[in-house]
Design a protein around this motif. Structure first.
Motif, PDB file in Angstrom:
ATOM      1  N   GLY A  27       5.603  -4.498   7.291  1.00  0.00           N
ATOM      2  CA  GLY A  27       6.504  -3.353   7.344  1.00  0.00           C
ATOM      3  C   GLY A  27       6.286  -2.264   6.707  1.00  0.00           C
ATOM      4  O   GLY A  27       5.396  -2.152   5.580  1.00  0.00           O
ATOM      5  N   TYR A  28       7.509  -1.285   6.684  1.00  0.00           N
ATOM      6  CA  TYR A  28       7.077  -0.136   5.922  1.00  0.00           C
ATOM      7  C   TYR A  28       8.571   0.460   5.491  1.00  0.00           C
ATOM      8  O   TYR A  28       9.617   0.401   6.048  1.00  0.00           O
ATOM      9  CB  TYR A  28       6.188   0.923   6.506  1.00  0.00           C
ATOM     10  CG  TYR A  28       6.935   1.665   7.672  1.00  0.00           C
ATOM     11  CD1 TYR A  28       7.676   2.823   7.273  1.00  0.00           C
ATOM     12  CD2 TYR A  28       7.050   1.255   8.985  1.00  0.00           C
ATOM     13  CE1 TYR A  28       8.348   3.724   8.327  1.00  0.00           C
ATOM     14  CE2 TYR A  28       7.616   1.923  10.018  1.00  0.00           C
ATOM     15  CZ  TYR A  28       8.163   3.094   9.676  1.00  0.00           C
ATOM     16  OH  TYR A  28       9.161   3.818  10.640  1.00  0.00           O
ATOM     17  N   LYS A  29       8.458   1.370   4.690  1.00  0.00           N
ATOM     18  CA  LYS A  29       9.706   1.715   4.103  1.00  0.00           C
ATOM     19  C   LYS A  29       9.233   3.262   3.589  1.00  0.00           C
ATOM     20  O   LYS A  29       8.164   3.678   2.750  1.00  0.00           O
ATOM     21  CB  LYS A  29      10.671   1.255   2.965  1.00  0.00           C
ATOM     22  CG  LYS A  29      10.007   0.996   1.552  1.00  0.00           C
ATOM     23  CD  LYS A  29      10.943   0.283   0.833  1.00  0.00           C
ATOM     24  CE  LYS A  29      10.337   0.257  -0.666  1.00  0.00           C
ATOM     25  NZ  LYS A  29      11.024  -0.583  -1.600  1.00  0.00           N
ATOM     26  N   LEU A  30      10.276   4.261   3.665  1.00  0.00           N
ATOM     27  CA  LEU A  30       9.986   5.514   3.142  1.00  0.00           C
ATOM     28  C   LEU A  30      10.973   5.538   1.721  1.00  0.00           C
ATOM     29  O   LEU A  30      12.216   5.416   2.277  1.00  0.00           O
ATOM     30  CB  LEU A  30      10.245   6.801   3.969  1.00  0.00           C
ATOM     31  CG  LEU A  30       9.392   7.198   4.670  1.00  0.00           C
ATOM     32  CD1 LEU A  30       8.945   6.329   5.852  1.00  0.00           C
ATOM     33  CD2 LEU A  30       9.798   8.475   5.443  1.00  0.00           C
ATOM     34  N   PRO A  31      10.422   5.710   0.490  1.00  0.00           N
ATOM     35  CA  PRO A  31      11.469   5.512  -0.552  1.00  0.00           C
ATOM     36  C   PRO A  31      12.542   6.409  -0.832  1.00  0.00           C
ATOM     37  O   PRO A  31      14.048   6.082  -0.975  1.00  0.00           O
ATOM     38  CB  PRO A  31      10.523   5.663  -1.644  1.00  0.00           C
ATOM     39  CG  PRO A  31       9.178   5.476  -1.131  1.00  0.00           C
ATOM     40  CD  PRO A  31       9.291   5.826   0.087  1.00  0.00           C
ATOM     41  N   HIS A  32      12.435   7.757  -0.049  1.00  0.00           N
ATOM     42  CA  HIS A  32      13.578   8.607  -0.194  1.00  0.00           C
ATOM     43  C   HIS A  32      12.826  10.119   0.473  1.00  0.00           C
ATOM     44  O   HIS A  32      11.876  10.213   0.710  1.00  0.00           O
ATOM     45  CB  HIS A  32      13.520   9.280  -1.716  1.00  0.00           C
ATOM     46  CG  HIS A  32      14.818  10.117  -1.636  1.00  0.00           C
ATOM     47  ND1 HIS A  32      14.670  11.619  -1.591  1.00  0.00           N
ATOM     48  CD2 HIS A  32      15.882   9.901  -2.227  1.00  0.00           C
ATOM     49  CE1 HIS A  32      15.757  11.986  -1.861  1.00  0.00           C
ATOM     50  NE2 HIS A  32      16.556  11.222  -2.139  1.00  0.00           N
ATOM     51  N   PRO A  33      13.900  10.519   1.262  1.00  0.00           N
ATOM     52  CA  PRO A  33      13.508  11.477   2.402  1.00  0.00           C
ATOM     53  C   PRO A  33      12.728  12.927   1.669  1.00  0.00           C
ATOM     54  O   PRO A  33      12.010  13.528   2.226  1.00  0.00           O
ATOM     55  CB  PRO A  33      14.853  12.129   2.943  1.00  0.00           C
ATOM     56  CG  PRO A  33      15.883  10.916   2.660  1.00  0.00           C
ATOM     57  CD  PRO A  33      15.268  10.287   1.384  1.00  0.00           C
ATOM     58  N   LYS A  55       5.978   9.839   1.044  1.00  0.00           N
ATOM     59  CA  LYS A  55       5.064   8.820   0.977  1.00  0.00           C
ATOM     60  C   LYS A  55       5.693   7.581   1.702  1.00  0.00           C
ATOM     61  O   LYS A  55       6.928   7.450   1.975  1.00  0.00           O
ATOM     62  CB  LYS A  55       4.725   8.637  -0.386  1.00  0.00           C
ATOM     63  CG  LYS A  55       5.842   7.911  -1.359  1.00  0.00           C
ATOM     64  CD  LYS A  55       5.472   7.498  -2.857  1.00  0.00           C
ATOM     65  CE  LYS A  55       6.701   7.119  -3.457  1.00  0.00           C
ATOM     66  NZ  LYS A  55       6.008   6.846  -5.090  1.00  0.00           N
ATOM     67  N   ILE A  56       4.666   6.711   1.987  1.00  0.00           N
ATOM     68  CA  ILE A  56       5.222   5.458   2.842  1.00  0.00           C
ATOM     69  C   ILE A  56       4.847   4.216   1.948  1.00  0.00           C
ATOM     70  O   ILE A  56       3.698   4.521   1.305  1.00  0.00           O
ATOM     71  CB  ILE A  56       4.716   5.247   4.169  1.00  0.00           C
ATOM     72  CG1 ILE A  56       3.443   5.333   4.128  1.00  0.00           C
ATOM     73  CG2 ILE A  56       5.592   6.510   4.923  1.00  0.00           C
ATOM     74  CD1 ILE A  56       2.906   5.320   5.459  1.00  0.00           C
ATOM     75  N   PHE A  85       0.998  -1.259  -0.137  1.00  0.00           N
ATOM     76  CA  PHE A  85       0.019   0.040  -0.107  1.00  0.00           C
ATOM     77  C   PHE A  85       0.925   1.096  -0.078  1.00  0.00           C
ATOM     78  O   PHE A  85       1.795   1.493   0.827  1.00  0.00           O
ATOM     79  CB  PHE A  85      -0.882   0.009   1.213  1.00  0.00           C
ATOM     80  CG  PHE A  85      -1.952  -1.131   1.338  1.00  0.00           C
ATOM     81  CD1 PHE A  85      -3.235  -1.061   0.823  1.00  0.00           C
ATOM     82  CD2 PHE A  85      -1.551  -2.395   1.854  1.00  0.00           C
ATOM     83  CE1 PHE A  85      -4.126  -1.782   0.879  1.00  0.00           C
ATOM     84  CE2 PHE A  85      -2.415  -3.371   1.922  1.00  0.00           C
ATOM     85  CZ  PHE A  85      -3.689  -3.188   1.447  1.00  0.00           C
ATOM     86  N   THR A  86       0.814   2.158  -0.912  1.00  0.00           N
ATOM     87  CA  THR A  86       1.410   3.389  -1.093  1.00  0.00           C
ATOM     88  C   THR A  86       0.543   4.353  -0.300  1.00  0.00           C
ATOM     89  O   THR A  86      -0.452   4.851  -0.986  1.00  0.00           O
ATOM     90  CB  THR A  86       1.976   3.894  -2.405  1.00  0.00           C
ATOM     91  OG1 THR A  86       2.502   2.556  -2.963  1.00  0.00           O
ATOM     92  CG2 THR A  86       2.637   4.983  -2.399  1.00  0.00           C
ATOM     93  N   VAL A  87       0.999   4.961   0.710  1.00  0.00           N
ATOM     94  CA  VAL A  87       0.216   6.140   1.146  1.00  0.00           C
ATOM     95  C   VAL A  87       0.854   7.468   1.202  1.00  0.00           C
ATOM     96  O   VAL A  87       2.082   7.587   1.534  1.00  0.00           O
ATOM     97  CB  VAL A  87       0.185   5.946   3.014  1.00  0.00           C
ATOM     98  CG1 VAL A  87      -0.993   6.874   3.376  1.00  0.00           C
ATOM     99  CG2 VAL A  87      -0.382   4.315   3.050  1.00  0.00           C
ATOM    100  N   GLU A  88       0.163   8.448   0.268  1.00  0.00           N
ATOM    101  CA  GLU A  88       0.913   9.729   0.008  1.00  0.00           C
ATOM    102  C   GLU A  88       0.708  10.774   1.233  1.00  0.00           C
ATOM    103  O   GLU A  88      -0.269  10.480   2.249  1.00  0.00           O
ATOM    104  CB  GLU A  88      -0.077  10.099  -1.157  1.00  0.00           C
ATOM    105  CG  GLU A  88       0.408   9.429  -2.468  1.00  0.00           C
ATOM    106  CD  GLU A  88       1.559   9.558  -3.134  1.00  0.00           C
ATOM    107  OE1 GLU A  88       2.389  10.519  -2.901  1.00  0.00           O
ATOM    108  OE2 GLU A  88       1.838   8.591  -3.827  1.00  0.00           O
ATOM    109  N   ARG A  89       1.708  11.458   1.397  1.00  0.00           N
ATOM    110  CA  ARG A  89       1.896  12.569   2.201  1.00  0.00           C
ATOM    111  C   ARG A  89       1.950  12.119   3.632  1.00  0.00           C
ATOM    112  O   ARG A  89       1.250  12.759   4.460  1.00  0.00           O
ATOM    113  CB  ARG A  89       0.667  13.458   2.019  1.00  0.00           C
ATOM    114  CG  ARG A  89       1.099  14.149   0.566  1.00  0.00           C
ATOM    115  CD  ARG A  89       2.210  14.615   0.220  1.00  0.00           C
ATOM    116  NE  ARG A  89       2.269  15.465  -1.057  1.00  0.00           N
ATOM    117  CZ  ARG A  89       2.929  15.002  -2.068  1.00  0.00           C
ATOM    118  NH1 ARG A  89       3.332  13.766  -2.198  1.00  0.00           N
ATOM    119  NH2 ARG A  89       2.932  15.682  -3.232  1.00  0.00           N
ATOM    120  N   GLU A  90       2.450  11.056   3.971  1.00  0.00           N
ATOM    121  CA  GLU A  90       2.789  10.487   5.290  1.00  0.00           C
ATOM    122  C   GLU A  90       4.290  10.344   5.618  1.00  0.00           C
ATOM    123  O   GLU A  90       4.905  10.279   4.622  1.00  0.00           O
ATOM    124  CB  GLU A  90       1.658   9.134   5.597  1.00  0.00           C
ATOM    125  CG  GLU A  90       0.401   9.499   5.435  1.00  0.00           C
ATOM    126  CD  GLU A  90      -0.328  10.532   6.386  1.00  0.00           C
ATOM    127  OE1 GLU A  90       0.425  10.904   7.393  1.00  0.00           O
ATOM    128  OE2 GLU A  90      -1.379  10.916   6.331  1.00  0.00           O
TER     129      GLU A  90
END
Length: 116
Positions: free
Chosen positions: A60-66, A70-71, A33-38
């Protein structure tokens, strides 16, 4: 300066969905699930809520880039549930928990406001 405008951290652009779903093609009952602006705040709370579900094998989750706001939340469930069901249940449970926390806080503030 190359920094993006501050409002880009929390305003979802027009035409972009807040949450998008992508099923995993290699693993059964797994999805992202890609959650925008979190950021980490929401992602970690959601991950911990998913871990409390006995049908969730991995969350689990990741932030693609600082600088990308999005998460990506990855969920793998047992055959009794689907990632979509687990995600929706976790969001609903968090909503109830936060409503309870808000009510308890307001009740305590009300008690102390009367004293002063």
């Amino acid at each position: 300066m190359n920094a993006p405008d501050r409002y880009e951290r929390f305003v979802v652009p027009e035409g972009v969905k807040k949450v998008s779903y992508e099923r995993d093609t290699k693993i059964i009952n797994a999805a992202s699930f890609t959650v925008e602006r979190e950021d980490h705040t929401v992602a970690n709370i959601l991950r911990m809520q998913l871990h409390s579900d006995p049908n969730v094998l991995f969350a689990g989750y990741k932030l693609p880039h600082p600088l990308q706001y999005k998460i990506i939340v990855r969920i793998h469930t047992t055959s009794q549930s689907s990632p979509m069901q687990a995600y929706n249940q976790a969001i609903n449970d968090l909503d109830k928990e936060l409503d309870h926390l808000k009510s308890a806080f307001e009740a305590e503030v009300g008690k102390h406001a009367i004293m002063y």
